[in-house]
Design a protein around this motif. Structure first.
Motif, mmCIF file in Angstrom:
data_model
loop_
_atom_site.group_PDB
_atom_site.id
_atom_site.type_symbol
_atom_site.label_atom_id
_atom_site.label_comp_id
_atom_site.label_asym_id
_atom_site.label_seq_id
_atom_site.Cartn_x
_atom_site.Cartn_y
_atom_site.Cartn_z
ATOM 1 N N HIS A 197 0.606 -0.985 -0.043
ATOM 2 C CA HIS A 197 0.513 0.088 -0.206
ATOM 3 C C HIS A 197 1.464 1.194 0.302
ATOM 4 O O HIS A 197 1.534 1.096 0.745
ATOM 5 N N LEU A 198 0.646 2.242 -1.122
ATOM 6 C CA LEU A 198 0.899 3.698 -0.358
ATOM 7 C C LEU A 198 0.467 4.673 -0.583
ATOM 8 O O LEU A 198 -0.941 4.765 -0.490
ATOM 9 N N SER A 199 0.483 5.856 0.302
ATOM 10 C CA SER A 199 -0.537 6.355 1.146
ATOM 11 C C SER A 199 -0.065 8.022 0.772
ATOM 12 O O SER A 199 1.063 8.058 -0.054
ATOM 13 N N LEU A 200 -1.016 8.989 -0.024
ATOM 14 C CA LEU A 200 -1.580 9.761 -1.119
ATOM 15 C C LEU A 200 -1.637 10.737 0.341
ATOM 16 O O LEU A 200 -1.570 11.911 -0.137
ATOM 17 N N ARG A 201 -1.140 10.933 1.294
ATOM 18 C CA ARG A 201 -1.209 11.789 2.217
ATOM 19 C C ARG A 201 -0.202 12.587 2.483
ATOM 20 O O ARG A 201 0.643 12.461 2.068
ATOM 21 N N LEU A 202 -0.095 13.860 2.630
ATOM 22 C CA LEU A 202 1.010 14.617 2.686
ATOM 23 C C LEU A 202 1.617 14.511 3.824
ATOM 24 O O LEU A 202 1.344 13.835 4.895
ATOM 25 N N GLN A 203 3.036 14.609 4.300
ATOM 26 C CA GLN A 203 3.713 13.400 4.991
ATOM 27 C C GLN A 203 5.118 14.662 4.943
ATOM 28 O O GLN A 203 5.150 15.809 4.308
ATOM 29 N N GLN A 204 5.666 15.019 6.061
ATOM 30 C CA GLN A 204 6.627 15.876 6.335
ATOM 31 C C GLN A 204 8.011 15.029 6.911
ATOM 32 O O GLN A 204 8.271 14.745 7.803
ATOM 33 N N LEU A 205 9.244 15.772 6.769
ATOM 34 C CA LEU A 205 10.491 15.261 6.753
ATOM 35 C C LEU A 205 10.795 15.970 7.311
ATOM 36 O O LEU A 205 11.358 17.176 6.836
ATOM 37 N N ASP A 206 11.763 16.343 8.914
ATOM 38 C CA ASP A 206 12.875 17.585 9.840
ATOM 39 C C ASP A 206 13.752 16.778 9.232
ATOM 40 O O ASP A 206 13.903 15.859 10.009
ATOM 41 N N LEU A 207 14.766 17.957 9.214
ATOM 42 C CA LEU A 207 15.796 17.885 9.052
ATOM 43 C C LEU A 207 16.879 18.635 9.224
ATOM 44 O O LEU A 207 16.442 19.966 9.531
ATOM 45 N N ARG A 208 17.977 18.367 10.002
ATOM 46 C CA ARG A 208 18.975 19.110 10.337
ATOM 47 C C ARG A 208 19.922 18.932 10.104
ATOM 48 O O ARG A 208 20.938 17.656 9.668
ATOM 49 N N CYS A 209 21.141 19.775 8.820
ATOM 50 C CA CYS A 209 21.928 19.622 8.564
ATOM 51 C C CYS A 209 22.986 20.611 8.993
ATOM 52 O O CYS A 209 23.302 21.902 9.109
ATOM 53 N N GLU A 210 23.628 20.219 9.361
ATOM 54 C CA GLU A 210 25.221 21.341 9.580
ATOM 55 C C GLU A 210 26.328 21.536 8.434
ATOM 56 O O GLU A 210 26.852 20.726 7.928
ATOM 57 N N THR A 211 26.551 23.142 8.621
ATOM 58 C CA THR A 211 26.974 23.435 7.085
ATOM 59 C C THR A 211 28.311 24.794 7.698
ATOM 60 O O THR A 211 28.147 24.956 9.325
ATOM 61 N N LYS A 212 28.600 24.576 6.745
ATOM 62 C CA LYS A 212 29.769 26.387 7.197
ATOM 63 C C LYS A 212 29.457 27.871 6.696
ATOM 64 O O LYS A 212 28.826 27.080 5.112
ATOM 65 N N THR A 213 29.120 28.651 6.564
ATOM 66 C CA THR A 213 28.968 29.743 5.622
ATOM 67 C C THR A 213 30.305 30.120 5.689
ATOM 68 O O THR A 213 31.406 29.865 5.810
ATOM 69 N N LYS A 214 30.211 31.324 4.721
ATOM 70 C CA LYS A 214 30.813 32.292 4.198
ATOM 71 C C LYS A 214 31.998 33.099 5.162
ATOM 72 O O LYS A 214 33.060 32.451 4.462
#
Length: 284
Positions: free
Chosen positions: A46-63
């Motif tokens: 089965h495959l859900s057609l409902r709206l899903q949300q993925l929360d991510l936390r990405c570490e990076t560096k600024t200029k």
């Protein structure tokens, strides 16, 4: 029981993938469907057609070499018309989304200074959304919304930024205080100048009134008493004022005046000075 009766039920906002002898046949919409298992038919999943949300936390560096954690939220859903692609082409949708999001964020944020990164959060979110939409549409998924929820620098960096902000505000406050004190000093000086000007005018008018009174007295006495000169009248007026002054000083119960040796004869010198001053003034 559904398998025994060769029936299968698909829930609302969900689709099922039907296979025949392990091969994809069709996508089953919500409802009840006949599934003759003895003919090799089965539901692969089965495959859900409902709206899903993925929360991510990405570490990076600024200029400007500040390490930050970028918090992103991805809202997505599977497309009913491409349910077979969404079901078969991706084994782990969330891992695939995370890889694309991390790639875009780590390519966008290092081009910006820390302050610019805060100001251009919407531009970063738009770049992530465009990349995800282009990549995930081939797998049967729609990217509904991409949000950069937060950009979180290191605690020491945040403390330093707060100190810089506080110092700038203190500098502005000091300038405003100095301007206020400057205005106060200017107004006080203007008030003192105006007060001294008015005081000078008052003294000048007082002296003018005294001179006018003396002149009137001299003229009146000369007219009423024939043979008297202006000098005689002036001497008499000054002696009279001299004794009036002594009388007022003596009448005061708490007088702090100090007397030095003197006599009425000294009045002649005062009269001479006043007379000379009047003559010089009339001459000019």
């Amino acid at each position: 029981m559904g398998n025994l009766l060769c029936c299968v039920q698909v829930e609302q906002s969900t689709v099922a993938v039907k296979e025949g002898f392990g091969r994809f046949e069709q996508v089953l919409q919500p409802g009840c469907h006949c599934m003759p298992w003895f003919l090799g038919k089965q539901v692969a999943g089965h495959l859900s057609l409902r709206l899903q949300q993925l929360d991510l936390r990405c570490e990076t560096k600024t200029k400007d070499n500040v390490f930050v954690n970028v918090v992103a939220s991805i809202q997505y859903r599977a497309l009913a018309e491409k349910a077979n692609d969404a079901f078969y082409k991706l084994s782990n949708t969330k891992t695939q989304l995370q890889a694309y999001v991390f790639d875009v964020i780590r390519a966008s944020v290092p081009k910006l200074n820390l302050d610019d990164a805060f100001e251009q959060k919407n531009d970063i979110a738009k770049a992530v959304e465009e990349e995800l939409e282009k990549a995930m549409s081939a797998y049967g998924y729609e990217i509904v919304q991409t949000l950069i929820v937060d950009i979180d620098p290191d605690e020491h960096v945040k403390r330093a930024m707060n100190e810089i902000n506080a110092a700038a505000r203190l500098r502005v406050a000091a300038n405003e205080k100095a301007e206020a004190e400057k205005i106060l000093l200017i107004k006080r000086a203007e008030g003192e100048a105006e007060s001294k000007y008015l005081s000078g005018m008052g003294i000048a008018r007082q002296r003018q009134a005294i001179v006018d009174g003396l002149r009137d007295s001299v003229l009146g006495f000369s007219v009423n008493v024939p043979g008297t000169t202006a000098k005689d009248v002036m001497d008499m007026v000054l002696v009279t004022q001299y004794f009036d002054t002594l009388k007022e000083i003596g009448a005061a119960s708490k007088s702090s005046s100090v007397f030095i040796p003197h006599g009425p004869g000294a009045v002649r010198e005062v009269a001479s000075q006043i007379r000379d001053g009047l003559l010089q003034a009339s001459h000019h």
